[in-house]
Design a protein around this motif. Structure first.
Motif, PDB file in Angstrom:
ATOM      1  N   GLU A   1       0.946  -1.312   0.132  1.00 11.92           N
ATOM      2  CA  GLU A   1       0.104  -0.032   0.195  1.00 11.92           C
ATOM      3  C   GLU A   1       0.596   1.271  -0.017  1.00 11.92           C
ATOM      4  OE1 GLU A   1      -3.757  -2.016   2.506  1.00 11.92           O
ATOM      5  OE2 GLU A   1      -2.370  -0.731   3.542  1.00 11.92           O
ATOM      6  N   ALA A   2       2.035   1.285   0.786  1.00 11.28           N
ATOM      7  CA  ALA A   2       2.738   2.318   0.905  1.00 11.28           C
ATOM      8  C   ALA A   2       3.485   2.746  -0.379  1.00 11.28           C
ATOM      9  CB  ALA A   2       3.697   2.160   1.945  1.00 11.28           C
ATOM     10  N   GLN A   3       3.970   1.547  -0.994  1.00 10.98           N
ATOM     11  CA  GLN A   3       4.766   1.602  -2.321  1.00 10.98           C
ATOM     12  C   GLN A   3       3.681   2.134  -3.290  1.00 10.98           C
ATOM     13  OE1 GLN A   3       7.981  -1.710  -2.725  1.00 10.98           O
ATOM     14  NE2 GLN A   3       6.119  -2.556  -1.597  1.00 10.98           N
ATOM     15  N   ALA A   4       2.607   1.666  -3.492  1.00 10.66           N
ATOM     16  CA  ALA A   4       1.422   2.277  -4.501  1.00 10.66           C
ATOM     17  C   ALA A   4       1.192   3.605  -4.438  1.00 10.66           C
ATOM     18  CB  ALA A   4       0.258   1.505  -4.246  1.00 10.66           C
ATOM     19  N   CYS A   5       1.606   4.196  -3.139  1.00  9.37           N
ATOM     20  CA  CYS A   5       1.463   5.689  -2.917  1.00  9.37           C
ATOM     21  C   CYS A   5       2.902   6.612  -3.336  1.00  9.37           C
ATOM     22  CB  CYS A   5       1.051   5.882  -1.622  1.00  9.37           C
ATOM     23  SG  CYS A   5      -0.669   5.448  -1.049  1.00  9.37           S
ATOM     24  N   GLY A   6       3.731   5.655  -3.613  1.00 12.84           N
ATOM     25  CA  GLY A   6       4.625   6.379  -4.093  1.00 12.84           C
ATOM     26  C   GLY A   6       5.688   6.762  -3.084  1.00 12.84           C
ATOM     27  N   THR A   7       5.838   5.816  -1.948  1.00 12.90           N
ATOM     28  CA  THR A   7       6.694   5.964  -0.769  1.00 12.90           C
ATOM     29  C   THR A   7       7.384   4.603  -0.611  1.00 12.90           C
ATOM     30  OG1 THR A   7       4.811   7.326   0.534  1.00 12.90           O
ATOM     31  CG2 THR A   7       6.615   6.418   1.632  1.00 12.90           C
ATOM     32  N   PRO A   8       8.708   5.046  -0.438  1.00 11.76           N
ATOM     33  CA  PRO A   8       9.498   3.798  -0.327  1.00 11.76           C
ATOM     34  C   PRO A   8       9.599   2.955   0.925  1.00 11.76           C
ATOM     35  CG  PRO A   8      11.063   5.835  -0.433  1.00 11.76           C
ATOM     36  CD  PRO A   8       9.567   6.094  -0.519  1.00 11.76           C
ATOM     37  N   VAL A   9       9.722   1.795   1.020  1.00 15.62           N
ATOM     38  CA  VAL A   9       9.630   1.074   2.522  1.00 15.62           C
ATOM     39  C   VAL A   9      10.859   0.578   2.855  1.00 15.62           C
ATOM     40  CG1 VAL A   9       8.811  -1.236   3.418  1.00 15.62           C
ATOM     41  CG2 VAL A   9       7.302   0.532   1.666  1.00 15.62           C
ATOM     42  N   VAL A  10      11.209   0.656   3.987  1.00 17.63           N
ATOM     43  CA  VAL A  10      12.435  -0.014   4.646  1.00 17.63           C
ATOM     44  C   VAL A  10      11.773  -1.191   5.609  1.00 17.63           C
ATOM     45  CG1 VAL A  10      14.371   0.210   6.250  1.00 17.63           C
ATOM     46  CG2 VAL A  10      13.403   2.259   4.791  1.00 17.63           C
ATOM     47  N   ALA A  11      12.102  -2.400   5.331  1.00 12.40           N
ATOM     48  CA  ALA A  11      11.513  -3.513   5.980  1.00 12.40           C
ATOM     49  C   ALA A  11      12.531  -4.461   6.096  1.00 12.40           C
ATOM     50  CB  ALA A  11      10.491  -3.963   4.793  1.00 12.40           C
ATOM     51  N   ALA A  12      12.166  -5.469   7.071  1.00 11.95           N
ATOM     52  CA  ALA A  12      13.152  -6.385   7.706  1.00 11.95           C
ATOM     53  C   ALA A  12      12.939  -7.601   6.561  1.00 11.95           C
ATOM     54  CB  ALA A  12      12.478  -7.057   8.647  1.00 11.95           C
ATOM     55  N   ARG A  13      14.013  -8.308   6.325  1.00 11.21           N
ATOM     56  CA  ARG A  13      14.124  -9.243   5.201  1.00 11.21           C
ATOM     57  C   ARG A  13      13.752 -10.812   5.855  1.00 11.21           C
ATOM     58  NH1 ARG A  13      17.590  -8.906   0.862  1.00 11.21           N
ATOM     59  NH2 ARG A  13      18.703  -7.713   2.032  1.00 11.21           N
ATOM     60  N   VAL A  14      12.383 -10.697   6.020  1.00 15.50           N
ATOM     61  CA  VAL A  14      11.669 -11.830   6.428  1.00 15.50           C
ATOM     62  C   VAL A  14      10.610 -12.132   5.920  1.00 15.50           C
ATOM     63  CG1 VAL A  14      12.659 -11.165   8.837  1.00 15.50           C
ATOM     64  CG2 VAL A  14      10.250 -10.476   8.199  1.00 15.50           C
ATOM     65  N   GLY A  15       9.987 -13.467   5.846  1.00 17.79           N
ATOM     66  CA  GLY A  15       8.699 -13.696   5.174  1.00 17.79           C
ATOM     67  C   GLY A  15       8.674 -13.501   3.930  1.00 17.79           C
ATOM     68  N   GLY A  16       7.404 -12.888   3.626  1.00 19.36           N
ATOM     69  CA  GLY A  16       7.216 -12.640   2.154  1.00 19.36           C
ATOM     70  C   GLY A  16       7.365 -11.128   1.979  1.00 19.36           C
ATOM     71  N   LEU A  17       8.298 -10.375   2.684  1.00 17.09           N
ATOM     72  CA  LEU A  17       8.571  -9.002   2.510  1.00 17.09           C
ATOM     73  C   LEU A  17       9.697  -8.927   1.386  1.00 17.09           C
ATOM     74  CD1 LEU A  17       8.784  -7.598   5.999  1.00 17.09           C
ATOM     75  CD2 LEU A  17       7.091  -6.914   4.273  1.00 17.09           C
ATOM     76  N   PRO A  18      10.574  -9.864   1.193  1.00 21.58           N
ATOM     77  CA  PRO A  18      11.352  -9.709   0.021  1.00 21.58           C
ATOM     78  C   PRO A  18      10.833  -9.729  -1.182  1.00 21.58           C
ATOM     79  CG  PRO A  18      12.517 -11.108   1.695  1.00 21.58           C
ATOM     80  CD  PRO A  18      11.078 -10.926   2.006  1.00 21.58           C
ATOM     81  N   THR A  19       9.341 -10.278  -1.234  1.00 17.15           N
ATOM     82  CA  THR A  19       8.431 -10.384  -2.285  1.00 17.15           C
ATOM     83  C   THR A  19       7.824  -8.804  -2.285  1.00 17.15           C
ATOM     84  OG1 THR A  19       8.181 -12.901  -2.390  1.00 17.15           O
ATOM     85  CG2 THR A  19       6.451 -11.325  -3.627  1.00 17.15           C
ATOM     86  N   ALA A  20       7.319  -8.473  -1.371  1.00 20.11           N
ATOM     87  CA  ALA A  20       6.522  -7.349  -1.268  1.00 20.11           C
ATOM     88  C   ALA A  20       7.429  -6.158  -1.624  1.00 20.11           C
ATOM     89  CB  ALA A  20       5.710  -7.238  -0.099  1.00 20.11           C
ATOM     90  N   VAL A  21       8.632  -6.171  -1.169  1.00 20.36           N
ATOM     91  CA  VAL A  21       9.452  -4.900  -1.353  1.00 20.36           C
ATOM     92  C   VAL A  21      10.577  -5.311  -2.248  1.00 20.36           C
ATOM     93  CG1 VAL A  21      11.172  -3.254  -0.343  1.00 20.36           C
ATOM     94  CG2 VAL A  21       9.067  -4.163   0.775  1.00 20.36           C
ATOM     95  N   ALA A  22      10.988  -4.683  -3.635  1.00 21.37           N
ATOM     96  CA  ALA A  22      11.818  -5.084  -4.378  1.00 21.37           C
ATOM     97  C   ALA A  22      13.156  -4.111  -3.743  1.00 21.37           C
ATOM     98  CB  ALA A  22      11.717  -4.384  -5.625  1.00 21.37           C
ATOM     99  N   ASP A  23      14.171  -4.902  -3.189  1.00 24.06           N
ATOM    100  CA  ASP A  23      15.128  -4.353  -2.335  1.00 24.06           C
ATOM    101  C   ASP A  23      16.231  -3.388  -3.264  1.00 24.06           C
ATOM    102  OD1 ASP A  23      17.066  -3.906  -0.578  1.00 24.06           O
ATOM    103  OD2 ASP A  23      17.814  -5.853  -0.804  1.00 24.06           O
ATOM    104  N   GLY A  24      16.251  -2.134  -3.044  1.00 24.35           N
ATOM    105  CA  GLY A  24      17.196  -1.343  -3.905  1.00 24.35           C
ATOM    106  C   GLY A  24      16.551  -0.741  -5.121  1.00 24.35           C
ATOM    107  N   ARG A  25      15.275  -1.029  -5.230  1.00 29.35           N
ATOM    108  CA  ARG A  25      14.430  -0.502  -6.321  1.00 29.35           C
ATOM    109  C   ARG A  25      13.233   0.025  -5.736  1.00 29.35           C
ATOM    110  NH1 ARG A  25      10.449  -2.432 -10.443  1.00 29.35           N
ATOM    111  NH2 ARG A  25      10.640  -4.593  -9.440  1.00 29.35           N
ATOM    112  N   SER A  26      12.517  -0.279  -4.920  1.00 30.10           N
ATOM    113  CA  SER A  26      11.348   0.250  -4.202  1.00 30.10           C
ATOM    114  C   SER A  26      11.341   0.441  -2.830  1.00 30.10           C
ATOM    115  CB  SER A  26      10.121  -0.731  -4.529  1.00 30.10           C
ATOM    116  OG  SER A  26      10.071  -1.721  -3.725  1.00 30.10           O
TER     117      SER A  26
END
Length: 414
Positions: free
Chosen positions: A321-346
């Motif tokens: 949801e945050a990325q869809a609004c144009g806001t980058p996300v800083v997330a833990a590398r756990v579970g499904g987050l490596p799919t939800a967040v493109a590391d270094g790109r989004s």
């Protein structure tokens, strides 16, 4: 659909309401748009709730009385499942045979109900775990309690009973096979989606003005249920590191926490406010109760970054949801987050939960706005790959496969 422990009509962000609530309702809406009638059974939690609510055209929510309306924790619900099953079966029995074609249960409690209804109605059971006890117990936050053995055993029986298991990511699919012995042929990966018509890029300055935030502030935001699993304390500790490293940031830093206490966090609902005072950043932190989608989109758009430091996430809808609004996300590398967040790109994925590591990423975002803006553009592009329409299409394919092989005996992986 079965969603025993939490209603899709509840406000996400507090109690047991979270990403699963969003998932169930959004998927139901998209299926209804394809002329599929969807009925969602959930436990009634108030005597004021009507027996049924037409949530959307083609989407009916049924409130099933099972146990006391209020005061029951999720861990106490297994004792009420017999009552819930009885009333679910009564609804079908009041209609002509064949009313339902497929059962889709969400979370292990619903899977227990679905296993009974499946055999009674002779229709396939599709199940989405959303979270797994064995995975959660392997990555507990400090102060959090282990999931009980009853849940572990319950999940195992659901894995064996379901005709198809829906996993959010390849990582979850592997966990179902490796930890629960699921038959790989019965596991399908279907990523969740995001409502791109609600969560979309919008002007940051305007969003900040609407929310009373300074136009030139650095705004770091956490959205979700306040409990150890979600680790909102990591963001507060990272903010303390930031101002310690660069005291000049104190005049422009705003930390926003949107959500309410949940789970083990209910035992200490003031914990985060006390932590902020202890860290000396109480003047920088704003606590916002759970809000509707339109206002939530404004908070996302107003943020410099959204932090998702969870100890475990089956996917992480907040990140999308945050990325869809144009806001980058800083997330833990756990579970499904490596799919939800493109590391270094989004956004940026962080190994572990050391607040200093998160502070280092935030400091770079402050120092390099060109890089941060590039992540924001990448965030929009990445989120567009996850519309709910695609989720509905893939889920329909799972239903069709379950119907086609309904009489095929189950196999358990060795």
């Amino acid at each position: 659909m079965l969603s025993v422990h939490t209603s899709p009509l509840e406000q996400p962000g507090t109690g047991d309401a979270g990403g699963m609530n969003v998932y169930v309702l959004e998927l139901a809406r998209r299926l209804a748009e394809r002329d599929i009638e969807v009925e969602i059974f959930t436990r009634a939690t108030s005597s004021d709730q009507p027996a049924q609510v037409q949530a959307d055209p083609g989407v009916l929510v049924r409130h099933v009385p099972a146990g006391p309306f209020e005061g029951l924790s999720k861990d106490e619900l297994p004792a009420q499942l017999c009552t819930f099953v009885r009333d679910v079966l009564r609804v079908e029995a009041a209609h002509d045979p064949g009313r339902y074609d497929v059962l889709h249960s969400h979370y292990w409690l619903s899977g227990q109900v679905g296993a009974v209804a499946r055999d009674r109605w002779r229709v396939p059971l599709v199940h989405s775990m959303h979270t797994l006890a064995k995975v959660k117990n392997a990555a507990l936050a400090e102060g959090d309690a282990e999931e009980p053995l009853a849940r572990v055993y319950g999940e195992q029986t659901v894995v064996e009973a379901a005709d198809r298991l829906v996993a959010n990511t390849d990582d979850e699919a592997r966990a179902l096979v490796d930890l629960y012995g699921a038959d790989p042929a019965r596991v399908a990966v279907v990523p969740p989606g995001v409502s791109l018509e609600v969560f979309e890029p919008r002007d940051r300055a305007a969003s900040r003005a609407e929310l009373g935030l300074p136009a030139d502030a650095t705004v770091l935001t956490f959205v979700g249920r306040i409990q150890p699993l979600k680790a909102p304390d990591v963001l507060l500790r990272a903010a303390a590191h930031l101002v310690e490293r660069d005291p000049a940031l104190r005049s422009s830093l705003v930390v926003v926490v949107v959500g309410g206490p949940s789970g083990s966090g209910l035992a200490h609902p003031e914990h985060l406010a006390e932590l902020a005072r202890h860290l000396g950043i109480a003047d920088l932190v704003r606590f916002v109760p759970p809000v509707g989608r339109a206002e939530l989109a404004r908070w996302y758009a107003a943020s410099t970054a959204v932090c998702v430091p969870s100890y475990n996430e089956s996917f992480g809808l907040v990140a999308l949801e945050a990325q869809a609004c144009g806001t980058p996300v800083v997330a833990a590398r756990v579970g499904g987050l490596p799919t939800a967040v493109a590391d270094g790109r989004s956004g940026v994925l962080v190994d572990g939960h050391d607040p200093a590591d998160y502070a280092t990423v935030f400091a770079r975002m402050v120092a390099d706005p060109v890089w941060t803006d590039a992540l924001g553009r990448g965030a929009v592009a990445h989120a567009r790959e996850f519309g709910w329409q695609r989720t509905a299409d893939l889920t329909l394919a799972v239903y069709e496969a379950a119907l086609a092989s309904f009489d095929t005996p189950h196999q358990v992986a060795s």
